[in-house]
Scaffold this motif. Sequence first.
Motif, PDB file in Angstrom:
ATOM      1  N   UNK A  69      35.337  20.898  81.402  1.00  0.00           N
ATOM      2  CA  UNK A  69      34.736  21.952  81.035  1.00  0.00           C
ATOM      3  C   UNK A  69      34.199  21.219  79.793  1.00  0.00           C
ATOM      4  N   UNK A  70      32.726  22.223  79.371  1.00  0.00           N
ATOM      5  CA  UNK A  70      32.314  22.919  78.465  1.00  0.00           C
ATOM      6  C   UNK A  70      32.215  24.028  77.349  1.00  0.00           C
ATOM      7  N   UNK A  71      33.436  23.007  75.807  1.00  0.00           N
ATOM      8  CA  UNK A  71      33.804  23.913  74.740  1.00  0.00           C
ATOM      9  C   UNK A  71      33.084  23.191  73.708  1.00  0.00           C
ATOM     10  N   UNK A  72      33.213  24.281  72.389  1.00  0.00           N
ATOM     11  CA  UNK A  72      32.903  23.197  71.151  1.00  0.00           C
ATOM     12  C   UNK A  72      34.286  22.867  70.495  1.00  0.00           C
ATOM     13  N   UNK A  73      33.730  21.854  69.328  1.00  0.00           N
ATOM     14  CA  UNK A  73      35.186  21.010  69.542  1.00  0.00           C
ATOM     15  C   UNK A  73      35.868  21.854  68.359  1.00  0.00           C
ATOM     16  N   UNK A  74      35.841  23.055  68.144  1.00  0.00           N
ATOM     17  CA  UNK A  74      36.978  23.504  67.675  1.00  0.00           C
ATOM     18  C   UNK A  74      38.194  24.572  69.183  1.00  0.00           C
ATOM     19  N   UNK A  75      36.779  24.454  70.056  1.00  0.00           N
ATOM     20  CA  UNK A  75      38.187  25.333  71.372  1.00  0.00           C
ATOM     21  C   UNK A  75      39.843  25.451  71.019  1.00  0.00           C
ATOM     22  N   UNK A  76      40.175  26.162  72.111  1.00  0.00           N
ATOM     23  CA  UNK A  76      41.502  25.503  72.116  1.00  0.00           C
ATOM     24  C   UNK A  76      41.977  26.209  73.759  1.00  0.00           C
ATOM     25  N   UNK A  77      42.411  24.794  74.523  1.00  0.00           N
ATOM     26  CA  UNK A  77      42.129  24.882  76.239  1.00  0.00           C
ATOM     27  C   UNK A  77      43.815  25.938  76.419  1.00  0.00           C
ATOM     28  N   UNK A  78      43.981  26.203  77.474  1.00  0.00           N
ATOM     29  CA  UNK A  78      44.687  26.911  77.746  1.00  0.00           C
ATOM     30  C   UNK A  78      45.218  27.281  78.946  1.00  0.00           C
ATOM     31  N   UNK A  79      45.790  25.804  79.075  1.00  0.00           N
ATOM     32  CA  UNK A  79      46.006  24.994  80.993  1.00  0.00           C
ATOM     33  C   UNK A  79      47.444  26.242  81.593  1.00  0.00           C
ATOM     34  N   UNK A  80      47.278  26.729  82.207  1.00  0.00           N
ATOM     35  CA  UNK A  80      48.235  27.146  83.340  1.00  0.00           C
ATOM     36  C   UNK A  80      48.503  27.378  84.647  1.00  0.00           C
ATOM     37  N   UNK A  81      49.608  27.666  85.202  1.00  0.00           N
ATOM     38  CA  UNK A  81      49.554  26.894  86.765  1.00  0.00           C
ATOM     39  C   UNK A  81      50.980  28.126  86.879  1.00  0.00           C
ATOM     40  N   UNK A  82      50.420  28.984  88.239  1.00  0.00           N
ATOM     41  CA  UNK A  82      51.900  29.585  88.792  1.00  0.00           C
ATOM     42  C   UNK A  82      53.742  28.612  88.189  1.00  0.00           C
ATOM     43  N   UNK A  83      54.079  29.229  88.220  1.00  0.00           N
ATOM     44  CA  UNK A  83      55.738  28.678  88.031  1.00  0.00           C
ATOM     45  C   UNK A  83      55.991  27.397  86.898  1.00  0.00           C
ATOM     46  N   UNK A  84      54.722  27.526  85.620  1.00  0.00           N
ATOM     47  CA  UNK A  84      55.451  26.029  84.741  1.00  0.00           C
ATOM     48  C   UNK A  84      54.289  26.935  83.554  1.00  0.00           C
ATOM     49  N   UNK A  85      55.090  26.352  83.003  1.00  0.00           N
ATOM     50  CA  UNK A  85      54.857  26.826  81.454  1.00  0.00           C
ATOM     51  C   UNK A  85      53.450  26.616  80.685  1.00  0.00           C
ATOM     52  N   UNK A  86      53.121  27.793  80.600  1.00  0.00           N
ATOM     53  CA  UNK A  86      51.634  27.504  80.215  1.00  0.00           C
ATOM     54  C   UNK A  86      51.691  26.458  79.159  1.00  0.00           C
TER      55      UNK A  86
END
Length: 1000
Positions: A69-86
């Motif tokens: 994924x293309x992002x800024x160095x100051x960005x924050x990623x949010x990773x999620x999947x059904x049945x798992x803690x984000x």
Amino acid sequence: MTINHKSVRWRHIFVCCHFFLSISMTLSAQDLLVSGQVTDGHLPISGATVLIKSTTKGVVSDFDGRYSITAKPTDTLQISYLGYTTLTIPIQNRSTINVILKEDATALGEVQINAGYYSTTDREKTGSIARITAKDIELQPVNNPLGAMQGYMSGVNIVQNTGVPGGGFNVEVRGKNFINGVSDPLFIVDGVPFGSQSLGDFQVSGEIFSGNISPLNSINPNDIESIEVLKDADATAIYGSRGANGVVLITTKKGRAGKTRFDAHLSTSIGKVSNFLDLLNTKQYLEIRREGIDNDGVGLMLESSLYDFFWPDIKLWDNDRYTDWQKELIGGTAYRNNAQLSVSGGSAQNQFLISGGYHNETTVFPGDSKYRKASIHSNFTHQSNDNRFKINLSTNYAYENNLMPQADFTAKAYSLEPNAPALYDDQGNLNWENNTWENPLASLEERFEATSKNLITNAMISYTILPDMELRSSMGLSSYQFDTYRTMPSSARNPGYGLTPQSYSYLTSNNSQRESWIVEPQINWQKKWDKLSLNILIGSTFQQESTEKLILRGRGFPNNELLLNIAAAQEIQAVSNLDSEYSYIAIFGRINLKVLDRYIINLTGRRDGSSRFGPGKQFGNFGALGMAWLFSEETFLKNSSILSFGKLRASYGTTGSDNIGDYRFLDTYTVTGSNYDGITLVKPTGIFNPLFGWEENQKLETALELGFFKDRLLMNTSWYKNRSSNQLVGIPLAATTGFSELTGNFDAIVENSGLELDLLTVNMRSETFKWSTNFNLTIPKNKLVAFDGLEASTFANRYVIGKPLTILKLYHALGVDPKTGLYQFRDYDGDGNYSSIGDRQWVEDLTPRWYGGFGNSLSFGNVTFDVFFQFKKQKAYNTVRFDATPGFKKNTSVELYNRWQQAGDQNPFQRASAGMAGGQDLGALQQESSASVSDASFIRLRNISLNYKIPYLINKSEVNVYLQGQNLWTLTNYIGPDPEQPNPRLPPLRQITLGVQLVF
């Protein structure tokens, strides 16, 4: 003023440097590519969502769990999947970030719930929404999505009508709301309303289905991602007049980004009747028969050969013969084979899924009856590189062919005389035993076939015109074609009648079709500030539905081989001809306000217009207010080590119903099928009444949701009260008017109230072992609150103020008179006679007092074990409902052997009778008395599943082998075929399934 040129020069240099530094940072931010892999610590997670926090920009992980994924160095990623803690991870100028997600079956804030026109989460929902996912559906060997929901949802009572493939279900969400009309909820498949009402007809399907063949059989359960049931006003009011009985949202599976993935399922099942009745054997049967003949005083007739036709079972048939007719007629083995293959994959911008399924099933009946279904499901998703334009195309098509005997052999299996003759003679032909009986297998000569074609397609197109504003439109089309026929050849009748194809042969056909289209343009605006977020949705609905139904009957054919050609019939009659159109328009809206992430207000409204009402009555307004307080987010509770989640919510609103059929406010006519001097006759069926309007359902609910110990224990309790008024009822008219009834609004109020409890616990959780438990309980109550003029109306024998709509008014059985050996009943009106008007005052209710389900899921390494129990506290008709007097020419329950025989006996069944004594039939009154109803509570092992995941074999392929069972065991004191199926129809079967899933 002196200018310091040196200072200016350095300042200029500083500004330029700052400018180029800013540009450099911007370019680097634009060019920074972050990649990595998402795993659970051992295996990759395909389909995990990787978002840039506070934006809509994101990707999903591929088959190997990898993402970019293309992002800024100051960005924050949010990773999620059904049945798992984000997880929320700052990028901090890193180009590689590998992620390990921890499983969390209770991640309330992350699981997206489909609420129809919008989505929400368990944490933030203000309404009552029950949910079942593919994980639970795939554990059950069912052909209909409703079968997968049984027992899993509080407030949702589902009963299967028959164990014959293709049969229907009865569904009620929080009780029966209306005196007349359909109690089915609104079904929506991928945004398209789906007609759940059968287009079958009893005149064609006969007793095998009683006209109820569920269209929902055409939806392949293996293609379903989730099913949500909307129950309270907050969840249903946005559907207005269509949401009074609840809303069922069925969402099918979609493709996920990643490498092309092939998924194959193969399974085979065997099914048997789970319970046989204890019936009289030949010795007991003949003893009671002879005793009944003597008690009736017709013993002398038994001695005369002139009356042999009265008693062939005694005088002509072998008195030492015994046949277990349950084993012969419903004791076979049903086989079910399923095959499913799907392919999916795609990139971050384009995902696809295509799947095909084939289902083949037989019955426990004799003969070659079978049910076949082929289905195709596809889903394509595209989004532009800037994520502003999105389109989702979904298509479901199914073809069903159901070839069944005309009759359900179950009733015959319970009632055929135990010494009845053999089914076939020595030459292998149907045995008619010198024309002394009706051979049950003669119905195999008759033919019933049902064919359906069902298409559901939807397109959802959206475009983000502003960062906070999205335009979208849903466009759907559904087409359901249903064709059935039933043949009745002369060869299916006793040859002693002397029937020929010319004098007796029938073909009855039903050609029906229901088509509808819907367009729903919408605009959605959402804005988030520091402590406040606002979401506004405005939309409209344009829908049109047309239904055609033509039932023809042909009689008299040159020979039985031409039965399927109605043009060869001597006489053709139009039994029914329906052609109707339904138009519907609406405007709806939603305002959702969230303050400090813990105070939530949800306001929904809808104005509906329906063609089913006359001028001036066609529009209705509906709406609801839902509120929630997440008190666990308050400062004094936020860091509690015990309470991890707490929410108090409430809702109130109104929904409505126009589910009364088309053209009810107009003068209507139907073709009679007869003619006068060559002219086809019509008769009036409806009388003009433009004054009736919408039925209305007011819904109130309060609920408390709690989570303890980091959501290891979740509890959801809710109380509801629904009041339905302005009831649309068919008002009976005198026969002299030429009409049977007039549709109008009655000043009657029906109330449904109850308590619901849902529990989910994570009992143990480690790297190798997991054990969770789920439990739901519903305690419903239904009553008729008011009905003006009830006592003077024709409904006085059906309803009682303060009692449920589902009551039965019965005779009050007082047992057997020990002197006369006859049944006694309470004489309520004191006139010395037993009449249905004055003496049927005993009230029983067959709806459940409470019901629910209880399940456990355990996994150890690659082995997963799931077990689910369903339970109900209820009453039902027992065997007395169908046989109360011993001695008739048919077999009965062995209970009737315990009959009165002489003065002083204290037995529960009256003296034997052959039905020739004359006078009032007290046995028939007993069948409609309090003695015919008894406790039918049960605990049933509805589903059990054992799954073993074989480690990777070749190229990371995944193999799952599973063993499943359904209706394996029932604990009950009920004496009858099945506590949920007391009628003499085939009950749901006990099934065992062996299957394999291959993913590569």
